[in-house]
Design an enzyme around this catalytic site. Structure first.
Site, PDB file in Angstrom:
ATOM      1  N   SER A  88       7.939  -9.835 -14.280  1.00 14.25           N
ATOM      2  CA  SER A  88       7.690  -8.635 -15.080  1.00 14.25           C
ATOM      3  C   SER A  88       8.979  -8.021 -15.613  1.00 14.25           C
ATOM      4  CB  SER A  88       6.939  -7.596 -14.238  1.00 14.25           C
ATOM      5  OG  SER A  88       7.607  -7.347 -13.022  1.00 14.25           O
ATOM      6  N   CYS A 110       6.132 -13.914 -17.742  1.00 14.82           N
ATOM      7  CA  CYS A 110       5.213 -15.045 -17.702  1.00 14.82           C
ATOM      8  C   CYS A 110       4.122 -14.852 -18.756  1.00 14.82           C
ATOM      9  CB  CYS A 110       4.589 -15.160 -16.312  1.00 14.82           C
ATOM     10  SG  CYS A 110       3.585 -13.718 -15.855  1.00 14.82           S
ATOM     11  N   HIS A 159       4.864  -4.185 -13.010  1.00 19.44           N
ATOM     12  CA  HIS A 159       5.774  -3.514 -12.096  1.00 19.44           C
ATOM     13  C   HIS A 159       7.214  -3.628 -12.588  1.00 19.44           C
ATOM     14  CE1 HIS A 159       2.741  -3.596  -8.550  1.00 19.44           C
ATOM     15  NE2 HIS A 159       2.590  -2.553  -9.336  1.00 19.44           N
ATOM     16  N   SER A 172       5.841  -7.434  -6.579  1.00 16.53           N
ATOM     17  CA  SER A 172       5.579  -8.365  -5.481  1.00 16.53           C
ATOM     18  C   SER A 172       6.217  -9.719  -5.718  1.00 16.53           C
ATOM     19  CB  SER A 172       4.071  -8.528  -5.284  1.00 16.53           C
ATOM     20  OG  SER A 172       3.791  -9.438  -4.248  1.00 16.53           O
ATOM     21  N   HIS A 206      -2.016  -3.456  -2.908  1.00 14.93           N
ATOM     22  CA  HIS A 206      -1.524  -3.852  -4.227  1.00 14.93           C
ATOM     23  C   HIS A 206      -2.681  -3.800  -5.233  1.00 14.93           C
ATOM     24  CE1 HIS A 206       0.051  -6.472  -7.421  1.00 14.93           C
ATOM     25  NE2 HIS A 206       1.254  -6.268  -6.920  1.00 14.93           N
ATOM     26  N   GLU A 224      -3.554  -5.662  -7.678  1.00 21.36           N
ATOM     27  CA  GLU A 224      -4.262  -6.917  -7.894  1.00 21.36           C
ATOM     28  C   GLU A 224      -5.199  -7.224  -6.740  1.00 21.36           C
ATOM     29  OE1 GLU A 224      -3.434 -11.653  -7.929  1.00 21.36           O
ATOM     30  OE2 GLU A 224      -1.888 -10.424  -8.890  1.00 21.36           O
TER      31      GLU A 224
END
Length: 412
Positions: free
Chosen positions: A373, A54, A84, A311, A177, A179
């Site tokens: 990712s 992305c 990840h 995730s 996580h 983030e």
């Protein structure tokens, strides 16, 4: 024109690049979520409309490799896994990048060993204010190679606005996580903060909001998920929900609906719940919608490619698991042969081996997609490996012909 990034060529792929280029030319606004079909005869491969790197990941990859190129004679460190994906992180290690922390926050290299001239890259997930401050006190530059995703920063800005208006910030995410840890830290500068994992958490929290459960229940039920000094009797009277950007969009909406309903039932319509739906990541939403559209096709199985600790990839796996046999793999190496496949069982969180994973019927219909990712070249490798298991298949040129004329050189 959308921004383009300088991504290493070995992350690109002839098959997926052909499909994506053709689909973007025909549908630049991505309104058509119909998957792409590669018809090889005995095996039909369906490719999701949206998947792979992305905007935020491409930005992070570009910056990380630029740091390596710009500083061949200096020590290079990633604060933690940049994204990840094991292949990407391993390639960075091969190029001299050292990792200061694990993805779970364990310290691998003492920050005190860093010198001001060392290069430290902040990962796409961002990091906490506390860690940034610690690095700055050591004289380390934390701005030049900060790859924090713009959409994560959007969550931080929204949290600041919520807190400034006197609301508590509820984060829909995974507490450990990277983030969510980063977003927790940034939000806590401005407001009390609580992280909840799913709709079950939201339902239990709603009982506290409505007064059906007391503060003792709250502290036990949500232990280690709230900010210091959190007072459920006061801090749950005015709330807003933001999200870890890689969560299921539909689940975030369910969580939001449950909590909004609870505040209305307790306090009335006005002033106790703020709408924060604008923090949802467009790429996460697009990938999940494309995954759902793929399920409208007659499929026998799905292969989802990505890091086990990704995730956003696990959310796509969850969507498919509800409907068809789904195999979560890191790459083609986990496909042992046409009879055995090694894959990650999510949410059991363990690697399993499945025997006779390809049905005997012909043609076999296989869905293939990946997380945000995952480099496209890994998806290419999976397609090639799966197709090689079948006899009498058409060539890649023939399978790709409906999308674009592909030269022998491109597929060599």
């Amino acid at each position: 024109m959308p921004r383009t990034f300088d991504i290493p060529q070995f992350y690109r792929s002839p098959i997926i690049s052909t499909l994506k280029t053709a689909r973007m030319a025909a549908d630049p606004r991505k309104k058509d979520l119909t998957p792409s079909l590669l018809d090889f005869g005995p095996v039909h491969v369906w490719i999701a409309r949206n998947f792979g790197f992305c905007f935020g990941v491409e930005n992070a990859v570009e910056i990380a490799y630029r740091a390596i190129s710009d500083h061949p004679d200096r020590r290079l460190f990633m604060l933690s896994e940049m994204i990840h994906n094991p292949q990407v992180n391993n390639d960075l290690r091969r190029r001299g990048m050292q990792f200061l922390r694990s993805s779970m926050g364990d310290q691998l290299i003492d920050f005190k060993s860093l010198a001001p001239e060392d290069i430290v890259v902040i990962p796409a997930f961002g990091t906490t204010l506390e860690i940034k401050e610690e690095l700055k006190e050591l004289g380390v530059d934390v701005r030049t190679y900060d790859t924090t995703c713009p959409f994560v920063k959007k969550v931080w800005r929204r949290s600041e606005k919520i807190g400034g208006d006197g609301y508590t910030v509820i984060i829909h995410g995974k507490r450990l996580h990277e983030e969510s840890r980063a977003s927790f830290s940034h939000a806590n500068e401005h407001a009390p903060v609580l992280v909840i994992r799913d709709v079950d958490d939201a339902e239990d929290l709603a009982q506290v909001i409505r007064g059906e459960k007391d503060r003792h229940y709250f502290y036990e039920r949500f232990a280690e998920c709230y900010s210091e000094g959190f007072d459920p009797d006061q801090d749950l009277a005015r709330i807003g929900v933001v999200n870890q950007t890689t969560m299921l969009v539909t689940e975030t909406q369910e969580v939001t609906d449950v909590l909004r309903k609870a505040t209305v039932e307790r306090y009335g319509e006005e002033g106790h719940f703020v709408d924060t739906s604008d923090t949802l990541c467009y790429a996460t939403h697009e990938n999940q919608e494309a995954a759902r559209a793929m399920l409208e096709k007659p499929l026998d199985l799905a292969l989802v490619v990505g890091g086990y600790n990704s995730s956003n990839t696990s959310q796509i796996v969850s969507l498919y698991n509800e409907v068809i046999p789904t195999y979560f793999i890191r790459g083609s190496e986990e496909i042992e042969d046409r009879h055995r496949i090694h894959h990650y069982d999510y949410p059991a969180m363990q690697v399993r081996t499945t025997v006779d994973w390809i049905p005997s019927r012909r043609p076999v219909s296989v869905a293939i997609t990946s997380g945000a990712s995952c480099p496209d070249m890994l998806v290419d490798d999976v397609i090639r490996k799966v197709v090689a298991f079948f006899e009498g298949v058409t060539t890649f040129e023939e399978a790709l012909a409906p999308y674009q004329n592909v030269s022998e050189e491109l597929l060599d």
